[in-house]
Design a protein around this motif. Structure first.
Motif, PDB file in Angstrom:
ATOM      1  N   VAL A 168       0.842  -1.197   0.000  1.00 19.25           N
ATOM      2  CA  VAL A 168       0.000   0.000   0.000  1.00 19.25           C
ATOM      3  C   VAL A 168       0.877   1.247   0.000  1.00 19.25           C
ATOM      4  O   VAL A 168       0.582   2.221  -0.702  1.00 19.25           O
ATOM      5  CB  VAL A 168      -0.969  -0.013   1.208  1.00 19.25           C
ATOM      6  CG1 VAL A 168      -1.715   1.301   1.325  1.00 19.25           C
ATOM      7  CG2 VAL A 168      -1.953  -1.171   1.080  1.00 19.25           C
ATOM      8  N   ASP A 169       1.972   1.215   0.745  1.00 11.93           N
ATOM      9  CA  ASP A 169       2.905   2.348   0.743  1.00 11.93           C
ATOM     10  C   ASP A 169       3.453   2.613  -0.655  1.00 11.93           C
ATOM     11  O   ASP A 169       3.540   3.760  -1.089  1.00 11.93           O
ATOM     12  CB  ASP A 169       4.079   2.084   1.695  1.00 11.93           C
ATOM     13  CG  ASP A 169       3.684   2.154   3.158  1.00 11.93           C
ATOM     14  OD1 ASP A 169       2.610   2.706   3.465  1.00 11.93           O
ATOM     15  OD2 ASP A 169       4.464   1.655   3.991  1.00 11.93           O
ATOM     16  N   PHE A 194       0.687   4.219  -2.841  1.00  5.37           N
ATOM     17  CA  PHE A 194       0.503   5.635  -2.507  1.00  5.37           C
ATOM     18  C   PHE A 194       1.672   6.473  -3.014  1.00  5.37           C
ATOM     19  O   PHE A 194       1.481   7.574  -3.534  1.00  5.37           O
ATOM     20  CB  PHE A 194       0.338   5.838  -0.997  1.00  5.37           C
ATOM     21  CG  PHE A 194      -1.074   5.668  -0.511  1.00  5.37           C
ATOM     22  CD1 PHE A 194      -2.132   6.326  -1.115  1.00  5.37           C
ATOM     23  CD2 PHE A 194      -1.349   4.852   0.568  1.00  5.37           C
ATOM     24  CE1 PHE A 194      -3.436   6.181  -0.658  1.00  5.37           C
ATOM     25  CE2 PHE A 194      -2.649   4.697   1.034  1.00  5.37           C
ATOM     26  CZ  PHE A 194      -3.691   5.357   0.422  1.00  5.37           C
ATOM     27  N   ALA A 238       1.365   9.469  -5.866  1.00 11.58           N
ATOM     28  CA  ALA A 238       1.560  10.818  -5.338  1.00 11.58           C
ATOM     29  C   ALA A 238       1.836  11.817  -6.453  1.00 11.58           C
ATOM     30  O   ALA A 238       1.582  13.008  -6.297  1.00 11.58           O
ATOM     31  CB  ALA A 238       2.707  10.836  -4.328  1.00 11.58           C
ATOM     32  N   ARG A 275      -0.814   9.555 -11.853  1.00  8.08           N
ATOM     33  CA  ARG A 275      -2.257   9.354 -11.698  1.00  8.08           C
ATOM     34  C   ARG A 275      -2.958   9.477 -13.041  1.00  8.08           C
ATOM     35  O   ARG A 275      -3.836   8.685 -13.371  1.00  8.08           O
ATOM     36  CB  ARG A 275      -2.838  10.348 -10.690  1.00  8.08           C
ATOM     37  CG  ARG A 275      -2.462  10.049  -9.259  1.00  8.08           C
ATOM     38  CD  ARG A 275      -3.285  10.850  -8.268  1.00  8.08           C
ATOM     39  NE  ARG A 275      -3.237  12.276  -8.463  1.00  8.08           N
ATOM     40  CZ  ARG A 275      -2.296  13.091  -7.943  1.00  8.08           C
ATOM     41  NH1 ARG A 275      -1.326  12.570  -7.198  1.00  8.08           N
ATOM     42  NH2 ARG A 275      -2.332  14.382  -8.157  1.00  8.08           N
ATOM     43  N   SER A 304       5.569  -0.384  -8.448  1.00  5.24           N
ATOM     44  CA  SER A 304       4.515  -0.367  -7.426  1.00  5.24           C
ATOM     45  C   SER A 304       3.540  -1.515  -7.609  1.00  5.24           C
ATOM     46  O   SER A 304       2.747  -1.804  -6.717  1.00  5.24           O
ATOM     47  CB  SER A 304       3.753   0.962  -7.475  1.00  5.24           C
ATOM     48  OG  SER A 304       2.868   0.988  -8.590  1.00  5.24           O
ATOM     49  N   THR A 330      -4.931  -3.298  -7.136  1.00  2.00           N
ATOM     50  CA  THR A 330      -5.401  -2.385  -6.089  1.00  2.00           C
ATOM     51  C   THR A 330      -6.191  -3.090  -4.990  1.00  2.00           C
ATOM     52  O   THR A 330      -6.751  -2.424  -4.122  1.00  2.00           O
ATOM     53  CB  THR A 330      -6.260  -1.259  -6.700  1.00  2.00           C
ATOM     54  OG1 THR A 330      -7.382  -1.845  -7.369  1.00  2.00           O
ATOM     55  CG2 THR A 330      -5.460  -0.410  -7.670  1.00  2.00           C
ATOM     56  N   LEU A 360      -4.996  -2.135  -1.548  1.00  2.74           N
ATOM     57  CA  LEU A 360      -5.325  -0.734  -1.295  1.00  2.74           C
ATOM     58  C   LEU A 360      -6.814  -0.587  -0.982  1.00  2.74           C
ATOM     59  O   LEU A 360      -7.185   0.123  -0.042  1.00  2.74           O
ATOM     60  CB  LEU A 360      -4.947   0.123  -2.508  1.00  2.74           C
ATOM     61  CG  LEU A 360      -5.323   1.597  -2.446  1.00  2.74           C
ATOM     62  CD1 LEU A 360      -4.629   2.295  -1.274  1.00  2.74           C
ATOM     63  CD2 LEU A 360      -4.962   2.276  -3.762  1.00  2.74           C
ATOM     64  N   LEU A 418      -8.454   0.893   2.432  1.00  3.86           N
ATOM     65  CA  LEU A 418      -9.413   1.999   2.412  1.00  3.86           C
ATOM     66  C   LEU A 418     -10.722   1.609   3.094  1.00  3.86           C
ATOM     67  O   LEU A 418     -11.299   2.403   3.842  1.00  3.86           O
ATOM     68  CB  LEU A 418      -9.671   2.460   0.981  1.00  3.86           C
ATOM     69  CG  LEU A 418      -8.530   3.203   0.310  1.00  3.86           C
ATOM     70  CD1 LEU A 418      -8.817   3.380  -1.180  1.00  3.86           C
ATOM     71  CD2 LEU A 418      -8.282   4.543   0.970  1.00  3.86           C
TER      72      LEU A 418
END
Length: 108
Positions: free
Chosen positions: A5-6, A9, A13, A18, A55, A79, A82, A86
Motif C-alpha cells: 500500500v505504501d 501511494f 503521489a 495518476r 509499485s 489495487t 489498497l 481503504l
C-alpha cells in the motif's frame, strides 16, 4: 499499513502518474502514446512507467507484431490491498464518528 500500500501511494503521489493510470484504465497504451497524451518527454515518461511498474499497478507486454514496442496496461487485482486498507479505514472513521455523535447528543 503494508509495504504494498505504501508503494502504491508513493507511485500515485505524482499527478502525471495518476493521469497515466487514468489513461490506462481506458485502454492499454504504448509509452509514446502516454508521453504524448501527458506532454512529457520520453525519458520522463519512462521514469514514471518504471515507478508504476515497481509499485505493481501496471504491467507491460510486447505485441506479436513488434518485439521492440511495449504496451502498458493496468495489472489485474493490483489495487485489492489498497481497497481493503481503504475499506478498513473508512469503517474505523465511521465507527469513530458515530461514537462522537452519540457523545455529543448525550450531552445536550
Amino acid at each position: 499499513m503494508s509495504a504494498g500500500v505504501d508503494r502504491i501511494f508513493a507511485a500515485l503521489a505524482d499527478p502525471n502518474r495518476r493521469r497515466a493510470v487514468e489513461l490506462l484504465g481506458q485502454r492499454p497504451h504504448s509509452a509514446g502514446e502516454l508521453a504524448g497524451a501527458l506532454g512529457l518527454a520520453a525519458p520522463a515518461m519512462s521514469r514514471h512507467l518504471r515507478a508504476l511498474k515497481e509499485s505493481g499497478l501496471i504491467e507491460d507486454q510486447h505485441p506479436a507484431f513488434d518485439a521492440r514496442v511495449r504496451i502498458y496496461s493496468l495489472k489485474h487485482g493490483a489495487t485489492a490491498e489498497l481497497k481493503q486498507w481503504l475499506a478498513e479505514t473508512e469503517a474505523l472513521w465511521t465507527h469513530q464518528l458515530a461514537g462522537f455523535k452519540a457523545h455529543v447528543e448525550a450531552g445536550e
